[in-house]
Design an enzyme around this catalytic site. Structure first.
Site, short mmCIF file in Angstrom:
data_model
loop_
_atom_site.label_atom_id
_atom_site.label_comp_id
_atom_site.label_asym_id
_atom_site.label_seq_id
_atom_site.Cartn_x
_atom_site.Cartn_y
_atom_site.Cartn_z
N HIS A 142 0.86 -1.20 0.00
CA HIS A 142 0.00 0.00 0.00
C HIS A 142 0.88 1.23 0.00
O HIS A 142 1.75 1.36 0.87
CB HIS A 142 -0.90 0.00 1.24
N GLU B 244 -7.68 -12.82 6.00
CA GLU B 244 -6.60 -12.32 6.87
C GLU B 244 -7.21 -12.15 8.26
O GLU B 244 -7.04 -12.99 9.14
CB GLU B 244 -6.06 -10.99 6.35
N ASP C 113 3.30 -5.31 2.13
CA ASP C 113 2.05 -4.79 2.70
C ASP C 113 2.19 -3.32 3.13
O ASP C 113 1.88 -2.44 2.34
CB ASP C 113 1.56 -5.69 3.84
ZN LIG Z 1 -2.75 -5.22 2.36
#
Ligand SMILES: [Zn+2]
Length: 340
Positions: free
Chosen positions: A18, A205, A283
């Protein structure tokens, strides 16, 4: 044995990262100071070298605390050049670690928080990319991403602006945020409206196997942000393998958010050995004290991935990247040319 320069040179791919999650505390302070903004007092620890967010709770509470810190870090940005700088900074660092391709999740909602419309945000990111690409040859594409906890209407707006402004670097549509907010079906209109063939959604997740099934069937994705909790459902694993599902696995993120307590219980190796088309991602590297180089190193040091297997992860990622065939071919050539 992999170490030092030979490990650095191994071609790596970051398929799950991200953009605002790459802002380092140092960069956040620099941007805040030039924008005359005082960062949220909760954002950094007392040393000012690390972002602070609670990781004392369960996976869901940790995710929510982290998402708040993520928005706080974004809030120091106010200008176009801020987006250019964070893009360049990450791509430059990733290229130094041997990364050849990055696919960023970008968020029109976060761009709006900064005060930029979608078109300005893409332009700023493209500038940062051009600068990094000139230096290292690194490639980048963008996944326009809706934020699940901002709700289905906001998601539809993201899809509309994505469809309304075609840019060659924007090649996918995705969904991130709190996996337990709303239902997957609420976001189907947004996925159908984006007009982009590349699709990925965070699932499996903070939420269980059922969300993976729903994301696959309702949003028609074959690439999944995380998907790690599919391991809890044998039948789902079989189904996922049969459709060549691609789990975007981010080990440090999963450990930091306490989805798994340690490397031993994390399913990365089991996914790979089962024959799933695993790829790696950093991430939100600045929040989870990692980098794409470190994720490859963890796969090697803690999950026993050999150099050949690490190259397979890179090949998987390039094959499944939302990128045109010419660049895909060049990237596969780079991986094939790597000398053991
Ligand atoms: Zn993510």
């Amino acid at each position: 044995m992999l170490f030092g320069d030979s490990f650095r040179k191994l071609p790596k791919v970051d398929l799950h990262v991200h953009l605002e999650g790459t802002i380092t505390p140092e960069m956040a302070k620099k941007i805040a100071s030039r924008n005359n903004v005082i960062p949220s007092p909760q954002l950094m620890d007392s040393s000012g070298e690390h972002f602070r967010w609670s990781s004392d709770g369960d996976a869901r509470h940790n995710l929510i605390a982290f998402l708040k810190a993520y928005d706080d870090a974004t809030s120091v940005m106010k200008r176009r050049e801020d987006y250019s700088d964070i893009t360049y900074d990450y791509l430059h660092r990733a290229a130094q670690e041997g990364c050849v391709y990055v696919e960023f999740f970008i968020s029109a909602d976060h761009g709006a928080m900064v005060g930029l419309d979608y078109k300005e945000m893409i332009g700023a990111i493209a500038d940062g990319y051009e600068k990094a690409k000139k230096e290292s040859g690194i490639e980048m594409r963008l996944i326009s991403t809706c934020v699940r906890h901002y709700g289905p209407e906001a998601a539809l707006k993201v899809a509309d602006v994505t469809r309304g402004y075609h840019h060659p670097l924007v090649t996918g549509f995705g969904m991130a945020g709190d996996e337990n907010a709303h239902t997957i079906a609420d976001f189907r209109p947004a996925f159908m409206a984006s007009g982009l063939a590349g699709r990925t959604a965070h699932a499996g997740e903070a939420s269980g196997p059922e969300t993976v099934r729903q994301a696959r069937d309702i949003l028609q994705v074959r690439r999944f942000g995380h998907m790690v909790r599919a391991i809890e459902d044998v039948k789902l694993m079989e189904e996922q393998k049969s459709i060549l599902a691609v789990p975007e696995v981010c080990v440090s993120s999963n450990i930091a958010l306490k989805v798994y307590p340690d490397y031993k219980s994390h399913p990365l190796r089991r996914f790979f050995d089962y024959g799933l088309k695993v790829v790696l991602g950093s991430d939100d590297p600045s929040f989870f004290n990692t980098s794409i180089g470190r994720e490859y190193k963890i796969a090697h040091d803690h999950f026993g991935f050999t150099e050949t297997e690490l190259l397979q992860l890179s090949r998987n990622a390039v094959e499944e990247a939302f990128v045109g065939e010419a660049v895909r071919g060049q990237l596969l050539d780079k991986i094939a040319a790597h000398k053991h």
